[in-house]
Each structure stands twice: as structure tokens, then as C-alpha cells.
Design a protein around this motif. Sequence first.
Motif, short mmCIF file in Angstrom:
data_model
loop_
_atom_site.label_atom_id
_atom_site.label_comp_id
_atom_site.label_asym_id
_atom_site.label_seq_id
_atom_site.Cartn_x
_atom_site.Cartn_y
_atom_site.Cartn_z
N VAL A 213 -20.30 -86.04 47.64
CA VAL A 213 -18.97 -85.34 47.04
C VAL A 213 -17.58 -85.64 48.08
O VAL A 213 -16.55 -85.39 47.59
CB VAL A 213 -19.28 -83.78 46.99
N GLN A 214 -17.85 -86.03 49.23
CA GLN A 214 -16.67 -86.32 50.06
C GLN A 214 -17.26 -87.27 51.32
O GLN A 214 -18.57 -86.90 51.68
CB GLN A 214 -15.71 -85.14 50.34
N ARG A 224 -8.91 -81.85 55.54
CA ARG A 224 -8.80 -81.90 54.33
C ARG A 224 -9.89 -81.91 52.97
O ARG A 224 -9.85 -83.09 52.50
CB ARG A 224 -7.83 -83.29 54.04
N PRO A 225 -10.47 -80.79 53.23
CA PRO A 225 -11.73 -80.90 52.26
C PRO A 225 -11.13 -81.02 50.71
O PRO A 225 -10.09 -80.35 50.30
CB PRO A 225 -12.29 -79.42 52.37
N ALA A 226 -11.98 -81.92 49.90
CA ALA A 226 -11.73 -82.02 48.58
C ALA A 226 -12.01 -80.87 47.79
O ALA A 226 -11.49 -80.63 46.50
CB ALA A 226 -12.41 -83.33 48.11
N VAL A 230 -17.14 -78.29 49.98
CA VAL A 230 -17.03 -78.92 50.96
C VAL A 230 -16.18 -78.11 52.14
O VAL A 230 -16.79 -77.95 53.39
CB VAL A 230 -16.09 -80.31 50.98
N ALA A 231 -15.25 -77.26 51.66
CA ALA A 231 -14.61 -76.46 52.69
C ALA A 231 -15.42 -75.32 53.29
O ALA A 231 -15.36 -75.21 54.13
CB ALA A 231 -13.34 -75.81 52.00
N SER A 232 -16.38 -74.87 52.41
CA SER A 232 -17.25 -73.67 52.82
C SER A 232 -18.42 -74.42 53.55
O SER A 232 -18.83 -73.50 54.48
CB SER A 232 -17.66 -73.06 51.52
N PHE A 233 -18.81 -75.55 53.28
CA PHE A 233 -19.98 -75.97 53.85
C PHE A 233 -19.80 -76.53 55.20
O PHE A 233 -20.49 -76.17 56.21
CB PHE A 233 -20.66 -76.95 53.17
#
Length: 355
Positions: A213-214, A224-226, A230-233
Motif C-alpha cells: 500500500v506504500q 508522509r503516510p498515504a 499506514v499512518a497507524s501501523f
Amino acid sequence: MTFLELNGLRKHYHSVRAVSEVSLSAERGEFISLLGPSGCGKTTTLQMIAGFVEPSSGSIWLDGQPLTTVKPQNRGLGVVFQSYALFPHMTVAENVGFGLDMRKIREPERGRRVRDVLELVQLEQHRDRLPAQLSGGQQQRVALARALVIAPPLLLLDEPLSNLDAKLRAEMQLELRRIQRSFGTTTVMVTHDQDEAMALSDRIAVMDSGRIVQLGRPQDVYERPATAFVASFLGSTNLICGQLRLSAAGMQLVVSDRVALPCPDSTGRAGETAWFSIRPEKIRLVGDGSGETGHLKGKIVMRVFCGDRWIYELDTDVGRLVLRVQNQGHPADEGRTAGLTWNLGDMISVEGGHA
């Protein structure tokens, strides 16, 4: 030039889709981590590269040569398993030299290569010990030396540090990176440990539901999570949702009748629903005569001491937010109401709100 290339890899087990359309390329000498939760397809992807699992479709290329149909024993890859898989009846030197024996490497070449790799992993003085006489970190280095002594074109690591305690794991992260750079071996590692992936990798491929996913450098993916996932993991984050509204002061995120937060102008069009990620370390507590009132007010409901930092949880009008603050003096008391502020550039627009 691309050294390892995965093109559209898929793996299905009857109706279960383990890996869906994974494409990835790695440069020679690069260290790439496949990061994700259990069941995301990262281990299956690694096993397809190793040859232990046959892809349902797609291709694998190594140094310009097709690898997909080559038997595992003929791929010449170095693999370090989570369990280390050392032979308990063999000494350290015998374990390390096992792959050379299988390749009919004779003395004195065999002895030289075993000696050189044991010196690199700093285990030459333990060459005559059995695995049971070693610590967990030493066993991990023996497994790594055994994989590297055959000079593999590609090193595959399957959760190599997961059996170590937290302190030793942190030490071994630095050691593993030093060894990998010394050999210059292209490396693909599977891990669910975000700190491990960020510490070791040139690039991280974050996987979810069988897909990448990124993909990017650790600092880029973190900053810069997409997506919300991604931001949480990859670390922890605060997710805030609202509707975009253009005002005289600029773009705002309207969260409720009581809250309209300033947000970056380039995040979307007025009237759209938007999600933002704000990392805990990007938020500051303000007030107590500082002159700043902050974007929000919140009540400190919990604080946790972590040595070099304090972690706070605050109840606010946009939900519960988490902050990380360096330990630089007296902590804020639980029960206190404080202002919260951050730089607009630290509000990152992400896709989807279900992390």
C-alpha cells in the motif's frame, strides 16, 4: 539497475487470496523490509522469492535472470529463519560451514571463508561452541553467518530478531545493519516491528491485505503516510476527520459545531470529507502564560513516564488525542486542561479513516 524484480506476484489458496498483485524492485545492495500485520502476505511473498511457495501468477527476476521456475536449492539464496534452525550437534564453525560443504568447497578455501565471516559477526572466539552454549543474540549471528558465507546474491530474513528481548533486539538491529553493509548483499526482510523496519531499511514496503500500500524511504513513509492504515501501523498517530470549508482565513476542517481547525489549503475541495494524521510528537502543550492558546483545548486524562519522554492522553472535542513530549522538566499534571497546537505542515491528509 534493478537487481531483484517482482512482477505481479499472486498467491491463492483455493478461495483465499494470500498475495494480490505484488510488484517490487530492489537495487543491488539495497535493504528492503516487507512490513505489515499478521496475514498481510509478507511472509508468503518472501517464501515465493525463496522458492518455498509457488506463485499462482507473476514472475521473479534476479540480476536479469528468471527465478520463478528455479528450484529453491538451485537459487543460491541466503535465508535466515525466525527459529535460526541451527544444528544442535554441530559447533558454530560447523554450522557456518555447512552450506560450503553442500557446495563441495574444500580446504583451505572453506576454512578461510568460515574464519572471515565469523570475524565479521564477532564470533571467532566461539567457533568451537555448540548452539546451546550461546546466547540468543549469538545464535542469531551464527544463523546470519551461515547464510552469508556462501556469498548469496540475495539475503532473505524472516523475522530474524523476533526471538530476542527488547534490549538485545535494539542492539542487534545496529549489528545486523553493520554486517549487511559490510557484505553489500541485497536484502529483503519480513517484519511486523515498525521500529526494526525503520532502523534497518533503505526502503519499506508496507503491506495490507496482500498488497503493497506504500513503498518508500523510512522517513518518507513515516512523515508522509498515504493512508490511515499506514499512518497507524508505522508508528502511532492521531486521526481526525471532518468536512473541508474555505473561510476568509483559509481552509478549515470542520469537525463539529464547536470545532473548526485550520488545515493545509492543498488537501482537497470545500465540502469534501477529509482525514488527517498528526503524529503524537508533533503536538505541543501550550498555556501557562506562554501566550499561545492552541488549536484545541483538552483535559489530560492519563500520563505515562517512558524515561526520555512522557506520553499524554487528552480528551478533546475531536476525540482522544495522544502526545509524546520530551522529558525536559516538570510534567503536566493529570486532570489539567491544556491547549494543544501543531504546525499546519504536520497535518497530513490520508486516505480512508479505518486504520
